[in-house]
Write an enzyme that holds these catalytic residues in place. Sequence first.
Site, PDB file in Angstrom:
ATOM      1  N   HIS A  81     -15.118  60.919-105.980  1.00 31.45           N
ATOM      2  CA  HIS A  81     -14.583  59.913-105.057  1.00 31.45           C
ATOM      3  C   HIS A  81     -13.072  60.019-105.005  1.00 31.45           C
ATOM      4  O   HIS A  81     -12.430  60.568-105.894  1.00 31.45           O
ATOM      5  CB  HIS A  81     -15.014  58.489-105.449  1.00 31.45           C
ATOM      6  CG  HIS A  81     -14.148  57.863-106.487  1.00 31.45           C
ATOM      7  ND1 HIS A  81     -13.014  57.146-106.176  1.00 31.45           N
ATOM      8  CD2 HIS A  81     -14.226  57.863-107.831  1.00 31.45           C
ATOM      9  CE1 HIS A  81     -12.446  56.718-107.303  1.00 31.45           C
ATOM     10  NE2 HIS A  81     -13.156  57.144-108.307  1.00 31.45           N
ATOM     11  N   CYS A  82     -12.524  59.473-103.922  1.00 32.63           N
ATOM     12  CA  CYS A  82     -11.076  59.385-103.769  1.00 32.63           C
ATOM     13  C   CYS A  82     -10.750  57.963-103.322  1.00 32.63           C
ATOM     14  O   CYS A  82     -11.408  57.017-103.732  1.00 32.63           O
ATOM     15  CB  CYS A  82     -10.568  60.446-102.793  1.00 32.63           C
ATOM     16  SG  CYS A  82     -11.258  60.294-101.136  1.00 32.63           S
ATOM     17  N   GLN A  83      -9.764  57.811-102.465  1.00 30.80           N
ATOM     18  CA  GLN A  83      -9.403  56.483-101.989  1.00 30.80           C
ATOM     19  C   GLN A  83     -10.327  56.024-100.855  1.00 30.80           C
ATOM     20  O   GLN A  83     -10.809  54.905-100.862  1.00 30.80           O
ATOM     21  CB  GLN A  83      -7.942  56.457-101.527  1.00 30.80           C
ATOM     22  CG  GLN A  83      -7.410  55.077-101.180  1.00 30.80           C
ATOM     23  CD  GLN A  83      -7.267  54.155-102.381  1.00 30.80           C
ATOM     24  OE1 GLN A  83      -7.172  54.597-103.517  1.00 30.80           O
ATOM     25  NE2 GLN A  83      -7.263  52.861-102.135  1.00 30.80           N
ATOM     26  N   GLY A  85     -12.552  58.637 -98.977  1.00 30.18           N
ATOM     27  CA  GLY A  85     -13.645  59.546 -98.688  1.00 30.18           C
ATOM     28  C   GLY A  85     -13.314  61.000 -98.395  1.00 30.18           C
ATOM     29  O   GLY A  85     -14.112  61.879 -98.691  1.00 30.18           O
ATOM     30  N   TYR A 110     -12.404  54.418-103.660  1.00 29.70           N
ATOM     31  CA  TYR A 110     -11.888  53.309-104.456  1.00 29.70           C
ATOM     32  C   TYR A 110     -11.559  52.102-103.590  1.00 29.70           C
ATOM     33  O   TYR A 110     -11.679  50.966-104.031  1.00 29.70           O
ATOM     34  CB  TYR A 110     -10.660  53.730-105.273  1.00 29.70           C
ATOM     35  CG  TYR A 110     -10.219  52.603-106.168  1.00 29.70           C
ATOM     36  CD1 TYR A 110     -10.966  52.279-107.298  1.00 29.70           C
ATOM     37  CD2 TYR A 110      -9.113  51.832-105.861  1.00 29.70           C
ATOM     38  CE1 TYR A 110     -10.604  51.209-108.107  1.00 29.70           C
ATOM     39  CE2 TYR A 110      -8.746  50.764-106.663  1.00 29.70           C
ATOM     40  CZ  TYR A 110      -9.500  50.454-107.783  1.00 29.70           C
ATOM     41  OH  TYR A 110      -9.144  49.383-108.574  1.00 29.70           O
TER      42      TYR A 110
END
Length: 119
Positions: A81-83, A85, A110
């Site tokens: 995961h990132c911020q 997608g 996130y």
Amino acid sequence: MAASTTSDISYDDLRAVLDKRPNVLVVDVRTKEEVDEGRIPGSLHIPVNTVEEAFTMDAEAFKSKYGVSKPALDSSDLIFHCQMGKRGSMATSKAVELGYVKARNYAGGYKEWSQKAGQ
């Protein structure tokens, strides 16, 4: 040759997986500065630009560097995961290219986690 597509996991499915399976490896591919602002509990920080290097390490080097066991190539317990997608999707695609065919991307990232988990 098939196009590389990532398999996404939803917030609710991620919560369920984290509650049921303690060995799930959630990899946060954001920058250190982003991670310092907040993170999914238990996630492992491996910046997106180092995913290939990390997941081509041998198991002993991976455990030594990251403090957790390197997942098996057929593990369904590998989630990136990132911020929001995009970087998570890139990392998941890279993992799939490296043979982690069941790797998934938490597309909500996130941002969604922090809103829904109330952090």
